[in-house]
Design a protein around this motif. Structure first.
Motif, PDB file in Angstrom:
ATOM      1  N   SER A  10       0.807  -1.218   0.000  1.00  0.00           N
ATOM      2  CA  SER A  10       0.000   0.000   0.000  1.00  0.00           C
ATOM      3  C   SER A  10       0.844   1.274   0.000  1.00  0.00           C
ATOM      4  N   ARG A  54     -11.767   5.430  -8.484  1.00  0.00           N
ATOM      5  CA  ARG A  54     -12.768   4.999  -7.499  1.00  0.00           C
ATOM      6  C   ARG A  54     -13.000   3.495  -7.632  1.00  0.00           C
ATOM      7  N   LEU A  66     -14.013   3.224  -2.246  1.00  0.00           N
ATOM      8  CA  LEU A  66     -12.669   3.741  -1.983  1.00  0.00           C
ATOM      9  C   LEU A  66     -12.319   4.711  -3.103  1.00  0.00           C
ATOM     10  N   ASN A  67     -12.107   5.990  -2.742  1.00  0.00           N
ATOM     11  CA  ASN A  67     -11.738   7.029  -3.701  1.00  0.00           C
ATOM     12  C   ASN A  67     -10.236   7.248  -3.639  1.00  0.00           C
ATOM     13  N   PRO A  73      -6.087   8.028  -0.364  1.00  0.00           N
ATOM     14  CA  PRO A  73      -7.346   7.273  -0.441  1.00  0.00           C
ATOM     15  C   PRO A  73      -8.304   7.649   0.685  1.00  0.00           C
ATOM     16  N   SER A  74      -9.583   7.720   0.339  1.00  0.00           N
ATOM     17  CA  SER A  74     -10.617   7.956   1.347  1.00  0.00           C
ATOM     18  C   SER A  74     -11.691   6.898   1.156  1.00  0.00           C
ATOM     19  N   GLY A  75     -12.074   6.279   2.246  1.00  0.00           N
ATOM     20  CA  GLY A  75     -13.047   5.203   2.180  1.00  0.00           C
ATOM     21  C   GLY A  75     -14.399   5.601   2.712  1.00  0.00           C
ATOM     22  N   LEU A  93      -8.291   4.150   5.307  1.00  0.00           N
ATOM     23  CA  LEU A  93      -7.956   2.994   4.470  1.00  0.00           C
ATOM     24  C   LEU A  93      -7.894   1.701   5.279  1.00  0.00           C
ATOM     25  N   TRP A  96     -11.343   0.569   6.133  1.00  0.00           N
ATOM     26  CA  TRP A  96     -12.021   0.138   4.911  1.00  0.00           C
ATOM     27  C   TRP A  96     -11.590  -1.283   4.562  1.00  0.00           C
TER      28      TRP A  96
END
Length: 125
Positions: A10, A54, A66-67, A73-75, A93, A96
C-alpha cells in the motif's frame, strides 16, 4: 489474515490501486466490483486504461467505496438496500480494508463462489 493480504504494497498508492482493483475484480462474483478510471491524453494515446479513481465493492447490503483522487485514499462504508443507500460512514484505508475483509469472509461462510474468491485473495492466485 485477509486484511493483511489486502494491505500488501500500500506504500505506492497508484500501484496499490491497480493491484487491489485487479485482485478484487478477478476474485469476487461478477457485478460485485465497479472500477472508475481517469484517463489523461497520454493514457489515451498510449492505449492505457488510466488511473484508478474509485473502487466500489457491493457485497449483500454492504457497499464499500474507496476514492483514490487527491493523492490520498478515502473510504466510505455504506448500508444499501435495494439500491437505496440508508447510511454512509467515512473511514480510513485500514478500516475500509478491515470492513472489506469481514464482508468477504462473512459471504464466504455461505457462498462457494465467495469462498473461492477469499482463497484467491489470500493466495494471490
Amino acid at each position: 489474515m485477509l486484511a493483511a493480504a489486502l494491505r500488501r504494497d500500500s506504500a505506492d498508492l497508484e500501484m496499490y490501486a491497480q493491484v487491489l482493483t485487479g485482485t478484487l475484480a478477478n476474485a469476487l462474483p461478477p457485478g460485485s466490483v465497479a472500477i472508475e478510471r481517469k484517463r489523461g491524453m497520454a493514457d489515451r494515446l498510449a492505449g492505457r486504461e488510466g488511473r484508478v479513481a474509485r473502487l466500489d465493492v457491493s457485497l449483500g447490503e454492504q457497499r464499500l467505496v474507496l476514492n483514490f483522487s487527491g493523492g490520498r485514499p478515502s473510504g466510505e462504508v455504506c448500508k444499501e438496500v435495494r439500491g437505496v443507500v440508508l447510511s454512509r460512514r467515512p473511514v480510513a484505508l485500514d478500516e475500509w480494508l478491515r470492513e472489506l475483509a469481514e464482508a468477504v469472509a462473512t459471504r464466504a461462510e455461505s457462498d462457494a463462489q465467495a469462498r473461492a474468491a477469499l482463497e484467491r485473495l489470500l493466495l494471490g492466485g
